[in-house]
Design an enzyme around this catalytic site. Sequence first.
Site: not given
Length: 331
Positions: A116, A197, A200
């Site tokens: 991130k 994966k 969103k």
Amino acid sequence: MTTANAIRVLSGIQPTGDIHLGNYLGALKLWVDSQYDAESFYCVVDLHSLTVEFDRDNLARRTLDAVCMLLAVGLDPKHCAIFVQSHIDQHTGLEWLLECVATFGELNRMTQFKDKGAGQESVTVGLFTYPVLMAADILLYDADKVPIGDDQRQHLELARRIASRFNTRFGETFTVPEALIPPVGARVMDLQHPENKMSKSSDSRLGTIFLLDSPDEVTNKLKRSVTDSENTVHYDPERKPGVSNLLEILSAITAERSDVLALRYDSYRRLKQDVAEAIVDTIDPIARRFRELSSDTAYVMDVINEGDERAREIASATLARARESIGLLQR
Ligand code: TRP
């Protein structure tokens, strides 16, 4: 639900927008099942969502939406407590104590932080200490089992280490939690990039099925899902990631084995049709219930208040115990 000696289960979900099929099959379905045989606590982790860029104007609405979604997928406030992390001050209270037990090196090894944080011009300290807050979420409730997706294993491992270290140094204080990973469907992959994966934030919305997608959107996304050029249906995640993902989705919904399901299909078209249908049958009732709940804020707030109250009672006892263990002056 509060049987004495029952196993206690706790998990958390971020209020960051649209919940997708991967969240549902990989985690939420397991939450719904756990509520009947464990004392269950489910937390909307709004404080965690502040660790990356967020939209101040939508924060509260998103927290409400997340609670609506938890109710819509089948959590029943009679069987579990649904609460909001920021409403329970003990989470950040315990976080500090745990931060003085966790080490910089440990946090620095967290892959989610590296992922991130990569390429960001500025990274908040909150993103770095995120796993310690998560450990506090878990340890405050003496959770025995923590249902989580595969991507959260490392964070749970850290929570276990922090708990054990704290117990060793300051005396038995916390229950050391265990991960509960769903047997199938823990990793629903992206329909366009089956090596990733489902998420969103995928670059293509076509790769992700959101629980609020219309039946047409679902059918279209399945039609256009990536397979391979063989046109023979086998379960082989290495060689046939796209087809295997479709089989796994079907398997997670029907509870039949992927390789057994594969035998029933001789074309990709039929497989895609059946997967689309199974998904629509699963998510359509959820979407309908979600819409009903989102227009009944008073009810949803009642659910939250009740959950908060149960959570606060346990959390305050645990934090008091941890403060005592660590040797702070009692108040
Ligand atoms: N980090 C988790 C995720 O992104 C969410 C989370 C926060 C959580 N606190 C938790 C999960 C405690 C389980 C238990 O999915």
